[in-house]
Design a protein around this motif. Structure first.
Motif, PDB file in Angstrom:
ATOM      1  N   LEU A   1       3.794   5.437  -5.957  1.00 57.63           N
ATOM      2  CA  LEU A   1       3.831   5.281  -7.269  1.00 57.63           C
ATOM      3  C   LEU A   1       2.675   6.242  -7.751  1.00 57.63           C
ATOM      4  CD1 LEU A   1       4.385   1.701  -7.812  1.00 57.63           C
ATOM      5  CD2 LEU A   1       6.058   3.573  -8.479  1.00 57.63           C
ATOM      6  N   ARG A   2       1.672   6.305  -6.934  1.00 54.35           N
ATOM      7  CA  ARG A   2       0.348   7.141  -7.470  1.00 54.35           C
ATOM      8  C   ARG A   2       0.754   8.700  -7.551  1.00 54.35           C
ATOM      9  NH1 ARG A   2      -2.906   3.963  -3.939  1.00 54.35           N
ATOM     10  NH2 ARG A   2      -4.004   2.447  -5.089  1.00 54.35           N
ATOM     11  N   GLN A   3       1.883   8.930  -6.573  1.00 51.29           N
ATOM     12  CA  GLN A   3       2.363  10.382  -6.693  1.00 51.29           C
ATOM     13  C   GLN A   3       3.206  10.738  -7.725  1.00 51.29           C
ATOM     14  OE1 GLN A   3       0.827  12.872  -4.935  1.00 51.29           O
ATOM     15  NE2 GLN A   3      -0.439  11.004  -4.037  1.00 51.29           N
TER      16      GLN A   3
ATOM     17  N   LEU B   1       0.358  -0.599 -10.776  1.00 48.92           N
ATOM     18  CA  LEU B   1      -0.672  -0.141  -9.555  1.00 48.92           C
ATOM     19  C   LEU B   1      -1.859  -1.395  -9.623  1.00 48.92           C
ATOM     20  CD1 LEU B   1      -1.057   3.520  -9.612  1.00 48.92           C
ATOM     21  CD2 LEU B   1      -0.042   2.132  -7.847  1.00 48.92           C
ATOM     22  N   PRO B   2      -2.022  -1.840 -10.952  1.00 49.28           N
ATOM     23  CA  PRO B   2      -3.220  -3.091 -10.808  1.00 49.28           C
ATOM     24  C   PRO B   2      -2.401  -4.209 -10.276  1.00 49.28           C
ATOM     25  CG  PRO B   2      -3.265  -1.876 -12.958  1.00 49.28           C
ATOM     26  CD  PRO B   2      -2.010  -1.337 -12.422  1.00 49.28           C
TER      27      PRO B   2
ATOM     28  N   ALA C   1       7.176  -7.192 -13.763  1.00 48.62           N
ATOM     29  CA  ALA C   1       6.410  -6.850 -15.278  1.00 48.62           C
ATOM     30  C   ALA C   1       6.468  -5.504 -15.614  1.00 48.62           C
ATOM     31  CB  ALA C   1       4.955  -7.409 -15.372  1.00 48.62           C
ATOM     32  N   SER C   2       6.378  -4.579 -14.468  1.00 54.50           N
ATOM     33  CA  SER C   2       6.258  -3.101 -14.695  1.00 54.50           C
ATOM     34  C   SER C   2       7.583  -2.497 -15.015  1.00 54.50           C
ATOM     35  CB  SER C   2       5.669  -2.430 -13.416  1.00 54.50           C
ATOM     36  OG  SER C   2       4.556  -2.913 -13.314  1.00 54.50           O
TER      37      SER C   2
ATOM     38  N   GLU D   1       0.882  -1.285  -0.120  1.00 53.98           N
ATOM     39  CA  GLU D   1       0.105   0.126  -0.009  1.00 53.98           C
ATOM     40  C   GLU D   1       0.745   1.175  -0.028  1.00 53.98           C
ATOM     41  OE1 GLU D   1      -3.194   0.690  -0.310  1.00 53.98           O
ATOM     42  OE2 GLU D   1      -3.958  -1.414   0.221  1.00 53.98           O
ATOM     43  N   LEU D   2       1.966   1.197   0.950  1.00 58.26           N
ATOM     44  CA  LEU D   2       2.758   2.610   0.747  1.00 58.26           C
ATOM     45  C   LEU D   2       3.445   2.637  -0.373  1.00 58.26           C
ATOM     46  CD1 LEU D   2       4.403   1.723   4.315  1.00 58.26           C
ATOM     47  CD2 LEU D   2       3.087   3.619   3.695  1.00 58.26           C
TER      48      LEU D   2
END
Length: 182
Positions: free
Chosen positions: A49-51, A123-124, A114-115, A43-44
Motif C-alpha cells: 500500500l505504501r508503494q 496504513l495507520p 474502514a478504508s 506488514e507485507l
C-alpha cells in the motif's frame, strides 16, 4: 520483533512487485505448514500500500506469497471485489471457519474495512493492528514462559532437595551431635 519483520516485508514485496504495472514476478508459494503469521502478512500488505497499490492489488500481491489456503481465500475475495460484490459479502465466504485461514481473513477484513468504505488510508489501522497482535503475542509468550519456569521448578526441587539434605544437613547435624556428645 516489528523491527525484524519490516525489512523482511520490504524485501519480499520488492521481489514480488517488481514494478507498478500488472506484471507479477512468479514466486513459489509456501506450504500450509510454513504459513506466515498474521502480523507479517499485514506488514507485507502495508508495504504494498505504501508503494501506491490499491487495496485489492495489495491483497492480490500478498495472496501470491502466503500459504495456499489463505492465498486462495484472499484471491476469491479480491476476485469478487473486482466483480462489484459488496465488501462484507466478499469476505463472508472465507471468514466462516475457526481455522488459521478464517482468523487471518477476519483480521484482514476488519483492518481494511474502514478504508474500503470511507476511502481513508489503511496504513495507520494496519500499524495499530500489528502493534496489538505483537503485544498479544508477547504477553502470551511471557505467560507461557512463567508457567514453564514453575513446571521446571518442581522437578528441580525434587532432585536437589534430597541431595541438599543428604550432603549438607545430615553431615552438619551429625557433626553437631558428635560435638555435643563427645
Amino acid at each position: 520483533m516489528g523491527d525484524v519483520l519490516m525489512p523482511l516485508a520490504i524485501v519480499g514485496l520488492i521481489l514480488l512487485a517488481g514494478s507498478r504495472n500488472d506484471r507479477i514476478v512468479p514466486f513459489r508459494r509456501m506450504n500450509a505448514s510454513a504459513s506466515l503469521h498474521i502480523p507479517l502478512i499485514l506488514e507485507l500488505l502495508a508495504v504494498a500500500l505504501r508503494q501506491g497499490s490499491s487495496i485489492t492489488r495489495a491483497l492480490d500481491t500478498v495472496a501470491q506469497v502466503v500459504d495456499v489456503g489463505l492465498g486462495t481465500a484472499v484471491g476469491k475475495v479480491t476476485a469478487s471485489l473486482h466483480q462489484g460484490v459488496a465488501w462484507s459479502e466478499s469476505w463472508a465466504l472465507v471468514c466462516d471457519d475457526a481455522s488459521y485461514v478464517g482468523q487471518a481473513c477476519i483480521v484482514l477484513r476488519d483492518t481494511l474495512e474502514a478504508s474500503w468504505r470511507l476511502g481513508t488510508s489503511p496504513l495507520p489501522r494496519i500499524e495499530a493492528v500489528i502493534s496489538q497482535l505483537n503485544g498479544e503475542q508477547r504477553t502470551r509468550v511471557e505467560s507461557q514462559a512463567a508457567r514453564l519456569s514453575i513446571r521446571l521448578l518442581l522437578p528441580t526441587a525434587l532432585c536437589f532437595l534430597p541431595a541438599f539434605v543428604l550432603l549438607g544437613v545430615i553431615p552438619c547435624i551429625s557433626a553437631f551431635a558428635q560435638g555435643l556428645f563427645a
